[in-house]
Design an enzyme around this catalytic site. Sequence first.
Site, PDB file in Angstrom:
ATOM      1  N   PRO A 125       0.812  -1.220   0.000  1.00 38.75           N
ATOM      2  CG  PRO A 125      -0.913  -1.588   1.540  1.00 38.75           C
ATOM      3  CD  PRO A 125       0.414  -2.133   1.094  1.00 38.75           C
ATOM      4  CE1 TYR A 126       6.176   5.166   2.218  1.00 38.91           C
ATOM      5  CE2 TYR A 126       7.452   3.471   1.088  1.00 38.91           C
ATOM      6  CZ  TYR A 126       7.350   4.745   1.639  1.00 38.91           C
ATOM      7  OH  TYR A 126       8.443   5.587   1.584  1.00 38.91           O
ATOM      8  CG  LEU A 127       6.359   0.047  -2.264  1.00 38.57           C
ATOM      9  CD1 LEU A 127       6.912  -1.278  -2.767  1.00 38.57           C
ATOM     10  CD2 LEU A 127       7.436   1.125  -2.325  1.00 38.57           C
ATOM     11  CE  LYS A 130       6.755   7.854  -0.145  1.00 41.47           C
ATOM     12  NZ  LYS A 130       6.952   9.303   0.128  1.00 41.47           N
TER      13      LYS A 130
END
Length: 211
Positions: A125-127, A130
């Site tokens: 989810p973070y990637l 980003k």
Amino acid sequence: MNKTLIIGASGQIGKMTTELLLKNEQNVVALVRDKSKLSDLESPFLNIVEQDLEGDFSNALSGCDQVIFAAGSGGNTGDDKTVLIDLWAATKAANYAKEHNIQHFIMVSSIGADDPDSITGDLKPYLVAKHMADQHLINSGLNYTIVRPGTLTNDKASLEVTTERPKDRDKAKISRENVANGLLHIATNSPNSSRIFELFDGDKPVKAAVK
């Protein structure tokens, strides 16, 4: 003299970058949610602005020529904060930069942001956040530099880096201090064309590697 807004100036990389720019007598606007986190910094070149990235922070860009987005939700928050900070705040920052005719936008992204589907697990989810923030910046029409550091460490700055991803995944890392020094060089040598590159600890002086 140019003025650089650092979004997320109280974070680890953000604060290191703020300190380096101030040491080089660069005018800095430090955007933070809590001014007390920068209480140890004193400089005639520093202006601290206290605003929440989940709200409207467009006024912070007034009078600035350059933006460094170094904010992040942090590893101890949930996916909701990842969306609100790493994606939505970054998207808003690019929109505000366009409105204020910012000359150069520097985004601190992450290795893997180019292809989030290549990753499984909690980091995805973070990637994705980003990736979407990077794509919005790419499509904004702004002059930009997107830096995608490898796995971050707290090692001391070696001042030697590389933009070539190591074949050994265990070596695809970089100290936060090296990232900050890379951002210093980028910020004080703003390019005329947009670019994207990964950054790792390596064997080239920072200036030569990120030229």
